[in-house]
Design a protein around this motif. Structure first.
Motif, PDB file in Angstrom:
ATOM      1  N   PRO A  84     -10.137  -8.634   4.787  1.00 40.58           N
ATOM      2  CA  PRO A  84     -10.633  -9.129   6.071  1.00 40.58           C
ATOM      3  C   PRO A  84     -11.381 -10.445   5.852  1.00 40.58           C
ATOM      4  N   ARG A  93      -6.881 -11.450   9.415  1.00 37.42           N
ATOM      5  CA  ARG A  93      -7.129 -10.338  10.327  1.00 37.42           C
ATOM      6  C   ARG A  93      -6.241  -9.175   9.864  1.00 37.42           C
ATOM      7  N   PRO A  94      -6.790  -7.970   9.739  1.00 29.15           N
ATOM      8  CA  PRO A  94      -6.016  -6.857   9.175  1.00 29.15           C
ATOM      9  C   PRO A  94      -4.784  -6.483   9.994  1.00 29.15           C
TER      10      PRO A  94
END
Length: 330
Positions: free
Chosen positions: A66, A48-49
């Protein structure tokens, strides 16, 4: 006899020309990604960024992507995020990007065994389950050693799944110590039963009850902590290194006699029967159902139980003693 593979039995060739996406960069994820990269495997990291893991992966020299992008680029996808988060991540980001001949790799069989993740029939589904926390997997690799692992194939769509799973085990260093053939069912059920009846549940309750018994007999809590809890690590270290008989040879004769004659009266057949009842809840799926419902409802019960342990007198006195010994920071 169990089937065991060692380093010399296994080749990295099945990973040549394949891109491996490690999904998650926590305890196991970081160790696997670094070890595989050091073994010459083409590794990318899916996250998850903009989280802490993203920054850690960048600091380690990866260019994280991502999760859906990593899954699309790779043909071997390693699921190393927490068990309870996997089904949603799989459904949203992994499954739409799977192609025929891809491989899904797990470090624990929970979601496959209990049907929370149901992969399509045209992909390989395999497992490498290191018998150690991730940091130890990395530490052993850097020292030229490895930690043992369990390996299994749930679905062999390509006819080459066993070659692949053994190559992954070699790439993270586990074949250096030896990997044992198992099934998703066996790994999942023994892991849960062991955690509940011995390693986390049974052991912790034994230590706490031992502490409570000494305090209720009128002894100082600090003395009770050392006798019933602190020294347990020293005994477990001896068992880990030398086995039960080797441990007994290294303690006093008084400890030998007292332990061998009194131990079976305390941990008796009634305790074993309780273990069997707990095991049945794992085997029939009751525990998995309860845990999934607990997680989805916000883990309120788990939070309450954790707080209860935190506030136990053994934990409070232990915290002070660990600080005194330099084991825990202020």
């Amino acid at each position: 006899m169990a089937q065991i593979w060692k380093d010399e039995d296994v080749s990295l060739e099945p990973l040549k020309g394949r891109k491996v996406a490690v999904i998650g960069y926590g305890s196991q994820g970081r160790a696997w990604a670094l070890n595989m990269r050091d073994s010459g495997v083409d590794v990318i990291v899916g996250l998850r960024p903009n989280g802490k893991s993203w920054d850690q992966a960048k600091a380690d020299g990866f260019e994280p992507l991502p999760i859906p992008e990593a899954a699309k680029k790779a043909d071997v996808i390693v699921m190393l995020i927490p068990d309870m988060a996997q089904p949603e991540v799989y459904e949203k980001y992994i499954e739409p990007n799977l192609e025929e001949g891809n491989a899904l790799v797990f470090a624990h069989g929970f979601n496959i065994h209990y049907g929370l993740i149901k992969p399509p029939k045209n992909v390989d589904v395999v497992m490498v389950a290191p018998k150690s926390p991730g940091p130890k997997v990395r530490e052993a690799y850097l020292q030229g050693r490895g930690v043992p692992a369990l390996v299994a194939v749930h679905q062999d769509a390509t006819g080459k799944a066993w070659d692949l799973v053994l190559a992954i085990a070699k790439a993270i260093g586990c074949t250096r110590a030896g990997v044992i053939k198992t099934t998703f069912k066996e790994e999942t059920e023994t892991d849960l039963i062991g955690e509940q009846t011995v390693l986390v549940g049974g052991l912790m309750e034994l230590l706490l009850k031992g502490f409570e018994n000494l305090v209720e007999l009128g002894y100082q809590p600090e003395i009770a902590y050392f006798e019933a809890i602190n020294e347990a690590k020293l005994i477990m270290d001896l068992i880990w290194q030398y086995g039960f008989y080797g441990m007994l040879k290294r303690v006093s004769d008084t400890a030998k006699y007292g332990g061998l004659t009194v131990g079976p009266r305390v941990i008796d057949e009634h305790v074993k029967e309780n273990m069997k009842k707990a095991s049945e809840r794992v085997l029939n799926g009751e525990f998995a159902k309860e845990w999934v419902e607990e997680y989805k409802s916000g883990s309120k019960k788990l939070t309450e139980l954790m707080e209860k342990v935190k506030e136990h007198p053994a934990e409070k006195v232990g915290r002070e003693l660990r600080k005194m010994m330099g084991l825990e920071e202020e």
